[in-house]
Design an enzyme around this catalytic site. Structure first.
Site: not given
Lengths: 453, 467
Positions: B45, B48, B79, B174
């Site tokens: 999503c 994320a 991550r 992003h």
């Protein structure tokens, strides 16, 4: 006794130990052969738990999503769910579908049971069960999702017919290794049982060629239907499965036994006694031998574990069981922490503390940052909990026993067992060895610091 | 042209997302569109993409999610966007909304959360607040709260409107991350130093210390890297990134937005590079150097550094030559990597992305050979089908797909977060080749293929054995 209960006052949670509800329903669904979950919400609500479970179980974790976006959020998620169910059914041919709600679908007020009915009405060829489980992240924790799923299952699937002589056992949130240990005990005592739900093989599968469409193992739908006809139901976690056991009791009049998680001698004794009580089956020589080996292990190790101070965090039933085991080892649980906001849990822990003569701080609905602060002020020798505790153990330079969910920075912990006499024996060895591996001393460092030895 | 996989017989709308290069119809693939519900997508999503990818690596910001617990728990520490400090990996913060906050609003709790978090960690240089579905749906004005909190704590409190349901994939996250950091931080201070020979590296997140492989190469040219967006970066470095003379963009999908905004506002030019592979890394150094008139230095660095790794790469190339690869990545890696796989003598027979846009697919199309399968947003049944039918020697994808490949007996390399890593730069190329070789030549594959079993009936003569 000075045991106290401390509830978090901070608004911000810093390093929480709990995940959210959908992952619990997903995990439980993996215990049914050929079943799959569709998560009704944003894609992340499916993808994040998939990532998380893959890092713990090291298995393919298939979960579908209805992929709600901005438009569907405005107009409601009906279309996406109905289409999603159809796509999932036609491509995957599951035996059962679990529909999890999310913060998103709950907040916009989607009537999921009505959407499911609409789907079934329009697709009469679909005869598989579709369970709707309410799992918004803002209510409870990951264990809430598991518990809600079991309640829904107990309400919808069992069908009364002829007594089957079995015992239903609901282990709750455990590892495949724990499920195998419970099945071993049942087999050893010649008790036909149904472990629900059983993800011991589906989430710890072997390599088979060709790869089967559904992972091997899991409860069959027939077994679940037949669970109505068992002699009784034993829930091995109060926070997961207890309510489902009550549903079985209410619907079918069979006794419900809600026990503490069988970790350590006393708790496992209770489980074994309940099994004999329900079935009239005697305790076998092998079970006696397993218990004797645990006693032997406790005896062999007690000079190195007595007085060792420990902090324990995790799911409420796991922590309660571990407190009893470490107390049996002569260790001193100083801090016990769970994220669940459960009045009953803190009461049970207070009672346990009184019974065992412990002196501990009980942190309710708390987080790892709170625990770390406590440990900085008054150090302990050992930390027990899931992988997110590693930052504390590293910073404080103390050993850590990885237990619970998730263990994502090591391999194979999902295959281990902490339940039953055998699980406890392995854990006693592991804890003792962790204490022995501490640099420079085979005894408690905090005892050295306090000059008590 | 649209291509049908067997598993898509019931959802023909997926055909438009799957093409084969060289059928004369060009790069006609459909991308960046809403996922088919229930198709078992691998997409995540917007939250994320923002919290996990762009904002999360910023090493001295308090990473605070505004919402219920789940999003913050799952996005915490997995991550490997490492830095030279680990505050951002060790801690996650969340306003932990419960039912009453959903009913009565979560603004008060958010404000209190920011203030408490800042007080607990006075060394943090700011607070990044990530919005979630719940907070957005109940109408919390997180932006306003952030403003109030900023006045209260005297440090930047940056609000990201990255609620999960926005957009069709993490790609939207992003974009939100770029815009928000640009508007709130970039250019907020004006240092007086000399930045004549300075660059920013955009779109590198320092996965398993990638930066350590290429940062020294740029420094050897005589260039200073002001800001890395966002691997191993501090809040203060983000504030001065407008001082750089050139933006060097690595991941064009997740960081071209900020380069474009900087071009508009500050006139900063940018170049797109690939920092993986010998030829690509050399090209990146040459193009960057050319901008500053440092061509000679570039040739010197390339010659010295490539000489160090070439024998090792030649060694692995012999072992890897001819192997067939399917590569499935989030976005640009699916077009960055075919060239370096070719450098190792390998052949890409399939390339796919989770959230690529049309420009990503055009680049893939230009870099792979005829007959190559190209897929957009593939889902679980599709991946299983292509692994079975195309039978690649190795599959390069992410952690979720790893265990599917293993169950199908297909060697696998984690291209998202790497197996060992780092993979960038010249030295990383050796790691990449070595990991590919490990994946392909591990003894386990022979054991799997042999299908040996203990005989169900003993063929041993037991009596003779005893004797």
């Amino acid at each position: 006794m000075t045991t106290t209960v401390i509830k978090q006052k901070r608004a911000v949670a810093i390093n929480p130990i709990r995940a959210c509800a959908p992952i619990g329903a997903m995990l439980a669904t993996f215990g049914i052969h050929g079943a799959i979950t569709i998560n009704h919400g944003s894609q992340g609500c499916a993808t994040y738990p998939r990532h998380q479970m893959a890092r713990h179980f090291r298995e393919p974790i298939e979960v579908a999503t209805t992929s709600l976006t901005e438009n569907t959020t405005i107009y409601g998620g009906r279309e996406n769910l109905v289409v999603g169910l159809k796509n999932l059914y036609e491509r995957f041919h599951p035996t059962l579908i679990t529909v999890c709600s999310t913060c998103l679908s709950e907040t916009i007020g989607d009537d999921i049971p009505a959407f499911i009915d609409e789907f079934l009405d329009n697709n009469p060829e679909v005869t598989i069960p579709i369970l709707s489980v309410r799992t918004p992240s803002y209510v409870g924790t990951h264990i809430t999702g598991f518990d809600n799923f079991l309640k829904e299952l107990a309400l919808k699937l069992p069908r009364k017919s002829r007594p089957n002589g079995k015992v239903n056992v609901i282990p709750g949130w455990v590892n495949p290794g724990d499920l195998r240990e419970i099945k071993h005990i049942l087999r050893e005592m010649d008790i036909p049982g149904l472990v629900l739900t059983d993800y011991s093989d589906t989430l710890d599968g072997g390599l088979y060629s060709p790869k089967p469409h559904f992972p091997r193992g899991g409860n069959t739908l027939d077994e679940l239907k037949d669970s109505a006809n068992a002699k009784g139901t034993i829930a091995l976690q109060k926070h997961i499965g207890g309510e489902a056991a009550k549903v079985y009791n209410k619907r079918f009049g069979t006794p419900a036994h809600i026990l503490p998680m069988p970790i350590g001698i006393a708790n496992t004794d209770k489980f074994i006694e309940t099994l004999t009580l329900l079935t009239g089956k005697p305790i076998t020589e092998e079970i006696e031998a397993e218990r004797a080996r645990l006693l032997d292990a406790l005896m062999d190790t007690h000079m190195f574990t007595t007085g060792v101070k420990v902090a324990i965090f995790g799911d409420p039933d796991l922590v309660e069981g571990l407190v009893r085991l470490v107390a049996e080892m002569g260790m001193e649980p100083k801090y016990v922490l769970t994220a669940t906001d459960s009045v009953n849990w803190s009461k049970d822990l207070m009672a346990l503390s009184d019974e065992l003569g412990l002196d501990m701080e009980i942190l309710v609905k708390s987080d790892l940052y709170a625990l770390h602060k406590k440990m900085k002020a008054h150090p302990v020798d050992l930390l027990i909990g899931h992988s997110k505790g590693k930052y504390i153990a590293e910073e404080e330079n103390i050993p850590m026993i990885r237990l619970g969910f998730p263990v994502e920075d090591r391999y194979g912990y999902h295959r281990r067992s902490v339940v039953g006499y055998q699980g406890a024996t392995a854990l006693v060895d592991e804890i003792t060895n962790a204490v022995l591996e501490r640099k420079g001393s085979v005894i408690s460092n905090t005892l050295l610091l306090e000059g008590n030895c | 042209m649209a291509t049908r996989l067997k598993c898509n017989d019931t959802i023909p709308e997926r055909d438009a997302h799957i093409i084969i290069k060289g059928d004369g119809t060009g790069c006609s693939i459909k991308s960046n569109s809403a996922t088919t519900p229930g198709d078992m997508t691998e997409r995540g999503c917007t939250y994320a993409g923002c919290r996990g990818v762009v904002g999360g690596p910023v090493k001295d910001a308090i990473q605070l999610s505004h919402g219920p617990i789940g999003c913050a728990f799952y996005s915490w520490g997995y991550r490997p966007h490492v830095a030279d400090t680990d505050f951002h990996m060790k801690y996650t913060f969340v306003s932990d909304m419960d039912e009453s906050n959903v009913v009565f609003g979560g603004e008060k709790k958010l404000l209190q959360s920011v203030i408490e978090a800042a007080a607990e960690f006075p060394d943090a240089k700011g607070v990044f607040v990530y919005n979630t579905c719940t907070a957005a749906l109940i109408g919390d004005d997180g932006k306003d709260v952030a403003k109030m909190a900023q006045e209260e704590i005297g440090k930047p409190v940056v609000f990201f409107a990255c609620e999960g349901f926005r957009g069709v994939s993490q790609s939207q996250g992003h974009h939100v991350g770029n815009e928000t950091i640009f508007r709130n931080l970039v250019g907020s201070v004006e240092p007086e130093e000399d930045y004549a020979y300075s660059i920013n590296i955009l779109g590198d997140y320092n996965i398993k210390n990638d930066i350590k492989t290429f940062e020294p190469l740029f420094q050897a040219l005589g260039l200073k890297i002001i800001t890395r967006f966002t691997g191993n970066v501090s809040v203060d470095e983000l504030k001065i990134m407008h001082k750089a003379k050139l933006n060097v963009i690595h991941c064009t999908r997740s960081a071209t937005y900020i380069a474009d905004m900087m071009k508009d506002k500050y006139g900063t030019p940018s170049i797109s590079v690939t920092l993986w592979g010998i030829a690509n890394m050399s090209k990146a150094l040459r193009e960057t150097a050319a901008f500053f008139g440092l061509e000679k230095e570039a040739e010197r660095v390339i010659k010295t550094e490539v000489a160090k790794v070439q024998p090792k790469i030649d060694h692995f190339k012999k072992r890897l030559a001819g192997k067939k690869v399917i590569i499935y990545q989030g976005g640009p890696r699916a077009w960055h990597w075919p060239e370096l796989l070719e450098e190792l003598g390998m052949e890409v027979i399939g390339a796919a992305t989770t959230f690529g846009h049309h420009d990503d697919y055009e680049k893939i199309y230009s870099k792979v050979g005829d007959g190559t399968l190209i897929m957009d947003n593939p889902n679980v049944p599709e991946l299983e089908e292509i692994l079975r039918t195309y039978k690649p020697d190795i599959f390069i994808a992410g952690n979720k797909e790893k265990y599917l490949a293993y169950k199908l007996g297909v060697p696998f390399l984690n291209g998202h977060t790497y197996e060992t890593g780092p993979y960038a730069g010249f030295s990383g190329m050796v790691n990449f080749a070595r990991d590919l070789d490990k994946a392909l030549s591990a003894p386990v594959w022979k054991l799997v293929r042999d299908q040996a079993r203990p005989s169900p009936v003993s063929t041993l003569d037991l009596e003779e054995d005893v004797a």
